[in-house]
Design a protein around this motif. Structure first.
Motif, PDB file in Angstrom:
ATOM      1  N   THR A  96       0.839  -1.211   0.000  1.00 56.32           N
ATOM      2  CA  THR A  96       0.000   0.000   0.000  1.00 56.32           C
ATOM      3  C   THR A  96       0.867   1.252   0.000  1.00 56.32           C
ATOM      4  N   VAL A  97       1.911   1.249   0.821  1.00 53.67           N
ATOM      5  CA  VAL A  97       2.814   2.394   0.876  1.00 53.67           C
ATOM      6  C   VAL A  97       3.515   2.591  -0.475  1.00 53.67           C
ATOM      7  N   LEU A  98       4.012   1.502  -1.045  1.00 57.21           N
ATOM      8  CA  LEU A  98       4.705   1.598  -2.330  1.00 57.21           C
ATOM      9  C   LEU A  98       3.763   2.097  -3.426  1.00 57.21           C
ATOM     10  N   ALA A  99       2.520   1.621  -3.422  1.00 54.43           N
ATOM     11  CA  ALA A  99       1.556   2.085  -4.422  1.00 54.43           C
ATOM     12  C   ALA A  99       1.260   3.567  -4.251  1.00 54.43           C
ATOM     13  N   ASN A 100       1.172   4.015  -2.990  1.00 55.16           N
ATOM     14  CA  ASN A 100       0.948   5.439  -2.722  1.00 55.16           C
ATOM     15  C   ASN A 100       2.093   6.291  -3.239  1.00 55.16           C
ATOM     16  N   MET A 101       3.299   5.747  -3.185  1.00 57.57           N
ATOM     17  CA  MET A 101       4.468   6.510  -3.621  1.00 57.57           C
ATOM     18  C   MET A 101       4.457   6.802  -5.112  1.00 57.57           C
ATOM     19  N   THR A 102       3.680   6.036  -5.874  1.00 61.77           N
ATOM     20  CA  THR A 102       3.575   6.290  -7.317  1.00 61.77           C
ATOM     21  C   THR A 102       2.627   7.433  -7.628  1.00 61.77           C
ATOM     22  N   MET A 103       1.823   7.851  -6.679  1.00 55.11           N
ATOM     23  CA  MET A 103       0.777   8.853  -6.838  1.00 55.11           C
ATOM     24  C   MET A 103      -0.432   8.296  -7.601  1.00 55.11           C
ATOM     25  N   ALA A 104      -0.437   6.988  -7.814  1.00 55.77           N
ATOM     26  CA  ALA A 104      -1.556   6.356  -8.517  1.00 55.77           C
ATOM     27  C   ALA A 104      -1.886   5.016  -7.863  1.00 55.77           C
ATOM     28  N   PRO A 105      -2.196   4.993  -6.569  1.00 55.66           N
ATOM     29  CA  PRO A 105      -2.416   3.707  -5.876  1.00 55.66           C
ATOM     30  C   PRO A 105      -3.593   2.912  -6.424  1.00 55.66           C
ATOM     31  N   ALA A 106      -4.607   3.612  -6.944  1.00 53.99           N
ATOM     32  CA  ALA A 106      -5.782   2.904  -7.461  1.00 53.99           C
ATOM     33  C   ALA A 106      -5.418   1.991  -8.621  1.00 53.99           C
ATOM     34  N   LEU A 107      -4.402   2.362  -9.398  1.00 58.85           N
ATOM     35  CA  LEU A 107      -3.982   1.515 -10.513  1.00 58.85           C
ATOM     36  C   LEU A 107      -3.424   0.184 -10.025  1.00 58.85           C
ATOM     37  N   PHE A 108      -3.035   0.117  -8.759  1.00 63.49           N
ATOM     38  CA  PHE A 108      -2.498  -1.113  -8.177  1.00 63.49           C
ATOM     39  C   PHE A 108      -3.482  -1.740  -7.192  1.00 63.49           C
ATOM     40  N   GLY A 109      -4.723  -1.241  -7.212  1.00 66.71           N
ATOM     41  CA  GLY A 109      -5.752  -1.787  -6.335  1.00 66.71           C
ATOM     42  C   GLY A 109      -5.554  -1.464  -4.875  1.00 66.71           C
ATOM     43  N   GLN A 110      -4.873  -0.354  -4.586  1.00 68.94           N
ATOM     44  CA  GLN A 110      -4.580   0.026  -3.209  1.00 68.94           C
ATOM     45  C   GLN A 110      -5.242   1.363  -2.861  1.00 68.94           C
ATOM     46  N   PRO A 111      -5.624   1.563  -1.594  1.00 71.93           N
ATOM     47  CA  PRO A 111      -6.215   2.839  -1.180  1.00 71.93           C
ATOM     48  C   PRO A 111      -5.121   3.865  -0.874  1.00 71.93           C
ATOM     49  N   TRP A 112      -5.513   5.125  -0.864  1.00 75.06           N
ATOM     50  CA  TRP A 112      -4.623   6.172  -0.381  1.00 75.06           C
ATOM     51  C   TRP A 112      -4.452   6.035   1.130  1.00 75.06           C
ATOM     52  N   LEU A 113      -3.254   6.316   1.618  1.00 74.61           N
ATOM     53  CA  LEU A 113      -3.056   6.358   3.070  1.00 74.61           C
ATOM     54  C   LEU A 113      -3.886   7.471   3.689  1.00 74.61           C
ATOM     55  N   SER A 114      -4.109   8.531   2.935  1.00 76.57           N
ATOM     56  CA  SER A 114      -5.030   9.596   3.342  1.00 76.57           C
ATOM     57  C   SER A 114      -5.984   9.854   2.186  1.00 76.57           C
ATOM     58  N   PRO A 115      -7.290   9.743   2.409  1.00 72.36           N
ATOM     59  CA  PRO A 115      -8.245   9.990   1.315  1.00 72.36           C
ATOM     60  C   PRO A 115      -8.180  11.412   0.782  1.00 72.36           C
ATOM     61  N   ILE A 116      -7.569  12.309   1.552  1.00 73.51           N
ATOM     62  CA  ILE A 116      -7.430  13.694   1.110  1.00 73.51           C
ATOM     63  C   ILE A 116      -6.592  13.789  -0.163  1.00 73.51           C
ATOM     64  N   TYR A 117      -5.708  12.817  -0.382  1.00 72.91           N
ATOM     65  CA  TYR A 117      -4.746  12.907  -1.484  1.00 72.91           C
ATOM     66  C   TYR A 117      -5.323  12.519  -2.844  1.00 72.91           C
ATOM     67  N   TRP A 118      -6.620  12.269  -2.923  1.00 78.00           N
ATOM     68  CA  TRP A 118      -7.212  11.800  -4.176  1.00 78.00           C
ATOM     69  C   TRP A 118      -6.962  12.762  -5.340  1.00 78.00           C
TER      70      TRP A 118
END
Length: 357
Positions: A116-138
């Motif tokens: 999840t953290v690694l997916a967030n680091m791409t700025m596109a976590p949804a493409l990897f089926g992962q949620p944002w660590l903070s929903p604010i970052y959508w």
């Protein structure tokens, strides 16, 4: 753009960031206190029922990005330079914010998964089926998608082609509204997404730039057509969004429409009158990205020591949150954002020098 106009845009960024921050503080207040707990609770209810300051801030940010970012593409190797400058502008501060969020979750006994953290680091976590660590970052993925689209438009020579931009922006609105209508009327069960609607506001900023600054023929008609399409589309998807609880329309249609209208009016007034000319707002605008990334963890930390109650004393708590957010954001800007921006520029410069005949 002239330096004065840059200061004007920074002032707008400050207004947008402050709007998002205030919305989230009142949202925290309403979630953490009983209904009618006190005067601050009542003020929060009145606010969210009439205008969504969070959506106002987001829409204003989108208009600003559409107005400014596409015109930063240039130089000897424009797409390379654009990619490098955007990457060093956005990713380092995001990675720091993600580290803060992951640490807070770990201390709370709920450590996030590494994937999840690694997916967030791409700025596109949804493409990897992962949620944002903070929903604010959508909003970050929306910006990223916009960068990809304008890079593609630039590469084929259509970034300033009003006809192409008009068709694309209207198609983005339709891509959100049409699946909803087909579902409502039982015609087809197509997947629903709001990315197209959000992207249309970035393209509106681009069209407004071509109209009001570049004076490109036809841009005024294209911009007005897009606004009309948005005015029709947003109410058309509102009942579906509210019933499904998907957060596109959260508080109700009225506060969201009021937010979009206010953002457009403020933006047009700022461009027309070259306002605001405030040194304070310009300074806040420079740190607005860090404010966006870090105001939530700052708020959560403050609430541990100064819990929200709904009483008038919460105004002091909110002031502490705002002051600490500004301080932390200034430090992150000085220690992370600005050095990384300069490092990215150095890479671009060295690459430009090396690529010259």
């Amino acid at each position: 753009m002239t330096p004065q106009r840059y200061a004007n845009i920074d002032g707008l960024r400050a207004i947008a960031a402050l709007g998002v921050m205030v919305e989230h503080m009142f949202g925290d207040l309403l979630r953490q206190t009983p209904p009618a707990a006190g005067p601050m609770n009542a003020a929060g209810d009145l606010l969210v029922q009439n205008v969504s300051l969070g959506r106002f801030g987001v829409a204003l940010f989108f208009l600003i990005s559409g107005f400014v970012v596409p015109f930063s593409i240039g130089g000897e190797r424009p797409l390379f330079q654009f990619a490098v400058s955007r990457a060093f502008r956005l990713y380092p501060a995001l990675w720091l914010a993600l580290a803060v969020l992951a640490s807070m979750a770990w201390l709370a006994g709920e450590p996030p998964r590494a994937v999840t953290v690694l997916a967030n680091m791409t700025m596109a976590p949804a493409l990897f089926g992962q949620p944002w660590l903070s929903p604010i970052y959508w909003t970050l993925f929306v910006e990223l998608a916009f960068y990809v689209l304008i890079a593609l438009l630039f590469s084929v020579g259509t970034l300033r082609r009003v006809g192409v931009l008009s068709i694309l922006s209207l198609a983005l609105v339709i891509a959100t509204a049409l699946p909803v209508q087909l579902r409502i009327h039982g015609i087809a069960n197509l997947p629903v997404q709001y990315l197209g609607m959000h992207l249309s506001f970035l393209f509106l900023g681009l069209l407004l730039r071509l109209w009001l600054v570049e004076r490109v023929p036809g841009a005024s008609v294209a911009a007005l057509a897009l606004v009309l399409a948005q005015i029709v589309a947003v109410p058309s998807v509102a009942p579906f969004s509210l019933a499904r609880g998907d957060n596109f329309i959260m508080e109700g249609l009225t506060p969201v429409l009021a937010a979009y209208a206010l953002a457009l009016v403020v933006f047009l007034a700022a461009v027309r009158f070259d306002r605001p000319r405030s040194l304070l707002l310009s300074r806040i605008g420079l740190i607005s990205y860090s404010m966006y990334l870090l105001h939530w963890p700052v708020n959560v930390t403050v609430y541990r020591f100064l819990p929200l109650t709904g009483q008038i004393g919460d105004s002091a708590t909110m002031l502490v949150c705002a002051d600490l957010t500004l301080l932390v954001s200034w430090l992150v800007y000085r220690l992370v954002e600005r050095p990384m921006i300069m490092f990215g520029r150095a890479i671009v410069f060295r690459h430009g020098v090396a690529s010259r005949p």
